[in-house]
Enzyme design. Sequence first.
Site, PDB file in Angstrom:
ATOM      1  N   GLY A  74      25.267  38.740  52.953  1.00  0.00           N
ATOM      2  CA  GLY A  74      26.559  39.174  53.495  1.00  0.00           C
ATOM      3  C   GLY A  74      27.601  38.029  54.259  1.00  0.00           C
ATOM      4  O   GLY A  74      28.395  38.141  55.080  1.00  0.00           O
TER       5      GLY A  74
ATOM      6  N   LEU B  45      28.957  44.985  36.954  1.00  0.00           N
ATOM      7  CA  LEU B  45      29.662  46.352  36.651  1.00  0.00           C
ATOM      8  C   LEU B  45      29.866  46.797  35.369  1.00  0.00           C
ATOM      9  O   LEU B  45      30.265  45.755  34.528  1.00  0.00           O
ATOM     10  CB  LEU B  45      30.809  46.033  37.514  1.00  0.00           C
ATOM     11  CG  LEU B  45      30.815  45.897  39.004  1.00  0.00           C
ATOM     12  CD1 LEU B  45      32.049  45.460  39.543  1.00  0.00           C
ATOM     13  CD2 LEU B  45      30.497  47.144  39.567  1.00  0.00           C
TER      14      LEU B  45
ATOM     15  N   SER C 234      34.303  29.228  42.852  1.00  0.00           N
ATOM     16  CA  SER C 234      35.345  30.109  42.380  1.00  0.00           C
ATOM     17  C   SER C 234      35.521  31.401  42.882  1.00  0.00           C
ATOM     18  O   SER C 234      34.707  32.173  43.008  1.00  0.00           O
ATOM     19  CB  SER C 234      35.346  29.922  40.686  1.00  0.00           C
ATOM     20  OG  SER C 234      35.012  28.733  40.155  1.00  0.00           O
TER      21      SER C 234
ATOM     22  N   ASP D 280      31.470  36.656  34.581  1.00  0.00           N
ATOM     23  CA  ASP D 280      32.074  35.346  35.308  1.00  0.00           C
ATOM     24  C   ASP D 280      33.092  34.714  34.332  1.00  0.00           C
ATOM     25  O   ASP D 280      33.272  33.205  34.319  1.00  0.00           O
ATOM     26  CB  ASP D 280      30.934  34.318  35.632  1.00  0.00           C
ATOM     27  CG  ASP D 280      30.016  34.755  36.653  1.00  0.00           C
ATOM     28  OD1 ASP D 280      30.329  35.734  37.565  1.00  0.00           O
ATOM     29  OD2 ASP D 280      28.781  34.247  36.489  1.00  0.00           O
TER      30      ASP D 280
ATOM     31  N   ASN E 142      35.655  38.509  42.595  1.00  0.00           N
ATOM     32  CA  ASN E 142      34.055  38.224  42.708  1.00  0.00           C
ATOM     33  C   ASN E 142      34.389  36.675  43.308  1.00  0.00           C
ATOM     34  O   ASN E 142      35.263  35.818  42.785  1.00  0.00           O
ATOM     35  CB  ASN E 142      33.522  38.174  41.528  1.00  0.00           C
ATOM     36  CG  ASN E 142      31.882  37.808  41.806  1.00  0.00           C
ATOM     37  OD1 ASN E 142      31.728  37.958  42.478  1.00  0.00           O
ATOM     38  ND2 ASN E 142      31.820  37.097  40.717  1.00  0.00           N
TER      39      ASN E 142
ATOM     40  N   ASN F 161      29.640  35.715  53.101  1.00  0.00           N
ATOM     41  CA  ASN F 161      31.109  35.937  52.718  1.00  0.00           C
ATOM     42  C   ASN F 161      31.895  37.122  53.091  1.00  0.00           C
ATOM     43  O   ASN F 161      32.878  37.217  53.604  1.00  0.00           O
ATOM     44  CB  ASN F 161      31.115  36.066  51.113  1.00  0.00           C
ATOM     45  CG  ASN F 161      30.989  34.464  50.550  1.00  0.00           C
ATOM     46  OD1 ASN F 161      31.990  33.813  50.656  1.00  0.00           O
ATOM     47  ND2 ASN F 161      29.944  34.111  49.837  1.00  0.00           N
TER      48      ASN F 161
ATOM     49  N   GLU G  44      34.878  42.687  31.606  1.00  0.00           N
ATOM     50  CA  GLU G  44      33.743  43.014  31.160  1.00  0.00           C
ATOM     51  C   GLU G  44      32.713  41.917  30.860  1.00  0.00           C
ATOM     52  O   GLU G  44      31.525  42.317  31.078  1.00  0.00           O
ATOM     53  CB  GLU G  44      33.935  43.749  29.932  1.00  0.00           C
ATOM     54  CG  GLU G  44      34.774  45.317  30.110  1.00  0.00           C
ATOM     55  CD  GLU G  44      36.269  44.969  30.553  1.00  0.00           C
ATOM     56  OE1 GLU G  44      36.641  44.133  30.409  1.00  0.00           O
ATOM     57  OE2 GLU G  44      36.840  46.110  30.316  1.00  0.00           O
ATOM     58  N   GLU G  45      33.304  40.520  30.725  1.00  0.00           N
ATOM     59  CA  GLU G  45      32.362  39.797  30.567  1.00  0.00           C
ATOM     60  C   GLU G  45      31.858  38.853  31.734  1.00  0.00           C
ATOM     61  O   GLU G  45      32.889  38.771  32.503  1.00  0.00           O
ATOM     62  CB  GLU G  45      33.267  38.583  29.531  1.00  0.00           C
ATOM     63  CG  GLU G  45      32.273  37.817  28.583  1.00  0.00           C
ATOM     64  CD  GLU G  45      32.973  36.885  27.683  1.00  0.00           C
ATOM     65  OE1 GLU G  45      32.479  35.831  27.388  1.00  0.00           O
ATOM     66  OE2 GLU G  45      34.031  37.137  27.583  1.00  0.00           O
TER      67      GLU G  45
ATOM     68  N   HIS H  63      31.954  33.075  42.816  1.00  0.00           N
ATOM     69  CA  HIS H  63      30.950  32.546  41.961  1.00  0.00           C
ATOM     70  C   HIS H  63      30.636  31.261  42.720  1.00  0.00           C
ATOM     71  O   HIS H  63      31.618  30.404  42.624  1.00  0.00           O
ATOM     72  CB  HIS H  63      31.174  32.774  40.643  1.00  0.00           C
ATOM     73  CG  HIS H  63      30.188  32.359  39.943  1.00  0.00           C
ATOM     74  ND1 HIS H  63      28.935  32.832  39.706  1.00  0.00           N
ATOM     75  CD2 HIS H  63      29.788  31.115  38.929  1.00  0.00           C
ATOM     76  CE1 HIS H  63      28.434  32.277  38.841  1.00  0.00           C
ATOM     77  NE2 HIS H  63      28.849  31.293  38.551  1.00  0.00           N
TER      78      HIS H  63
HETATM   79  C1  GAR Z   1      27.349  33.817  47.231  1.00  0.00           C
HETATM   80  O1  GAR Z   1      26.720  32.128  47.388  1.00  0.00           O
HETATM   81  C2  GAR Z   1      28.057  34.059  46.038  1.00  0.00           C
HETATM   82  O2  GAR Z   1      28.552  32.806  45.627  1.00  0.00           O
HETATM   83  C3  GAR Z   1      27.027  34.316  45.266  1.00  0.00           C
HETATM   84  O3  GAR Z   1      25.810  35.049  46.055  1.00  0.00           O
HETATM   85  C4  GAR Z   1      25.957  34.248  47.366  1.00  0.00           C
HETATM   86  C5  GAR Z   1      26.008  35.511  48.490  1.00  0.00           C
HETATM   87  O4  GAR Z   1      26.034  35.056  49.487  1.00  0.00           O
HETATM   88  N1  GAR Z   1      27.270  35.208  44.249  1.00  0.00           N
HETATM   89  C6  GAR Z   1      26.939  35.024  42.903  1.00  0.00           C
HETATM   90  O5  GAR Z   1      26.187  34.168  42.608  1.00  0.00           O
HETATM   91  C7  GAR Z   1      27.664  36.207  41.858  1.00  0.00           C
HETATM   92  N2  GAR Z   1      27.396  35.607  40.669  1.00  0.00           N
HETATM   93  P1  GAR Z   1      26.417  36.161  50.920  1.00  0.00           P
HETATM   94  O6  GAR Z   1      25.767  37.269  50.787  1.00  0.00           O
HETATM   95  O7  GAR Z   1      25.841  35.016  52.169  1.00  0.00           O
HETATM   96  O8  GAR Z   1      27.969  36.164  50.779  1.00  0.00           O
END
Ligand code: GAR
Length: 199
Positions: free
Chosen positions: A7, A86, A129, A138, A100, A9, A135-136, A102
């Site tokens: 968490g 999703l 990013s 990333d 999202n 972010n 639907e696809e 990524h």
């Molecule tokens: C982050 O690095 C985010 O970019 C990644 O998971 C981590 C979550 O960290 N997300 C993905 O890989 C989605 N494809 P957080 O829980 O500390 O925010």
Amino acid sequence: MLVSGRGSNLEALIGAAQDPQCSFSIVLVIAESNAQGRCIAERAGIPTEVVAYDKRRTEKPEREMDRLLREQGVEIVCLAGFKRLLSPWFVGRWRRRVLNIHPSLLPKLRGLETHRRAIEEGHRQHGCSVHIVTEELDAGEVLGQEKLDVREDDSPEILARRVLALEHRLYPRVLEDYARSLVCAEAACREEAAQDAEA
Ligand code: GAR
């Protein structure tokens, strides 16, 4: 906001939302059970809900999330380390309303283990990013990116830490712009409707 894990972010977005000039507010955090992000939201006084995914992969958790989000009047759903894919049903219900973050410079390195792959594939630049969820995996429109140069002594763990610091800057900035653009688009729609009614 939907979270599955640490968490950080989510925490960055909560921090940004505390600025009185901020264009968005966080009204609900839906967490998977055991997600640390839930405690971060609770400490910040934000309502939380837990949604349990089951092994049978039924639509139930998504229908429940959809209901909770609509009940709270949510306009944008932010995934912050949300580990579930999703369904087309959910994405269709929230078209262009799910964002999202990524950890790669999309369209490079979609999917998992982006930091290890960036090093192994010899990428000279890497980063993160924010994109619209489709639907696809990333593959939706990229709304913003932050990049850094990959160093020779970067390990996947070090790179992950360096990119995470960029994520915490990027997500609030992109969400701010996106929320403002939706407000403007809605105001323009209302004005147009009023003009049509007058004509
Ligand atoms: C982050 O690095 C985010 O970019 C990644 O998971 C981590 C979550 O960290 N997300 C993905 O890989 C989605 N494809 P957080 O829980 O500390 O925010």
